[in-house]
Design a protein around this motif. Structure first.
Motif, short mmCIF file in Angstrom:
data_model
loop_
_atom_site.label_atom_id
_atom_site.label_comp_id
_atom_site.label_asym_id
_atom_site.label_seq_id
_atom_site.Cartn_x
_atom_site.Cartn_y
_atom_site.Cartn_z
N GLU A 153 0.83 -1.19 0.00
CA GLU A 153 0.00 0.00 0.00
C GLU A 153 0.86 1.24 0.00
O GLU A 153 1.85 1.32 0.74
N VAL A 154 0.48 2.20 -0.79
CA VAL A 154 1.21 3.46 -0.89
C VAL A 154 0.67 4.41 0.18
O VAL A 154 -0.53 4.66 0.25
N GLN A 155 1.57 4.88 1.02
CA GLN A 155 1.20 5.82 2.08
C GLN A 155 1.13 7.24 1.52
O GLN A 155 1.93 7.61 0.69
N SER A 156 0.17 7.99 1.99
CA SER A 156 0.08 9.38 1.54
C SER A 156 0.50 10.34 2.62
O SER A 156 0.61 10.04 3.75
#
Length: 145
Positions: free
Chosen positions: A142-145
């Motif tokens: 998952e790409v963290q924002s």
């Protein structure tokens, strides 16, 4: 009429590559030559969960076979000896069965599980079972924002 492209150096290159390959097969990891008096025939089969290597070794006792695995290379070596006499046995017209040391090496694929390799010998056939590694499941990151 079909066109043929003539490459005069291709045969020489093939010979050179084959000589290099033969030299590499006959050397141990330390650079010394691995000598063999005969080469046993081997069948290799890929099955669902393993690779199966079968080598014909009639007359070879299991205690005389050494199997090792190092750096992705499976090595099989051993000896087959017969009674040696100083003079030829009477009645022999021809002797074709090989005796002495044998040596084979095989590069295993990355999917082979080296820790679970098993070997058995029955009726002069050496069977080496090389299990495949369990397939790794893809992992979603998952790409963290």
């Amino acid at each position: 009429m079909a066109l043929y492209r003539h490459e005069p150096w291709s045969l020489l290159n093939q010979l050179s590559n084959e000589l290099i390959r033969l030299h590499d097969q006959r050397t141990d990891g330390d650079g010394s030559l691995a000598t063999a008096d005969w080469v046993p025939p081997v069948d290799i089969r890929e099955e669902e969960g393993r690779y199966l290597l079968c080598a014909d070794l009639p007359g070879v006792e299991p205690k005389d076979i050494d199997i090792s695995m190092e750096n992705g290379v499976l090595s099989i070596q051993g000896s087959r000896y017969s009674e040696e006499k100083s003079e030829p046995a009477p009645g022999f017209k021809r002797v074709e069965r090989s005796r002495g040391r044998f040596y084979r090496r095989f590069t295993l694929p990355d999917t082979a599980d080296a820790d679970r390799i098993a070997a058995s010998s029955k009726n002069g056939v050496l069977e080496i079972s090389i299990p495949k590694q369990e397939k790794l499941q893809p992992r979603r990151i998952e790409v963290q924002s």
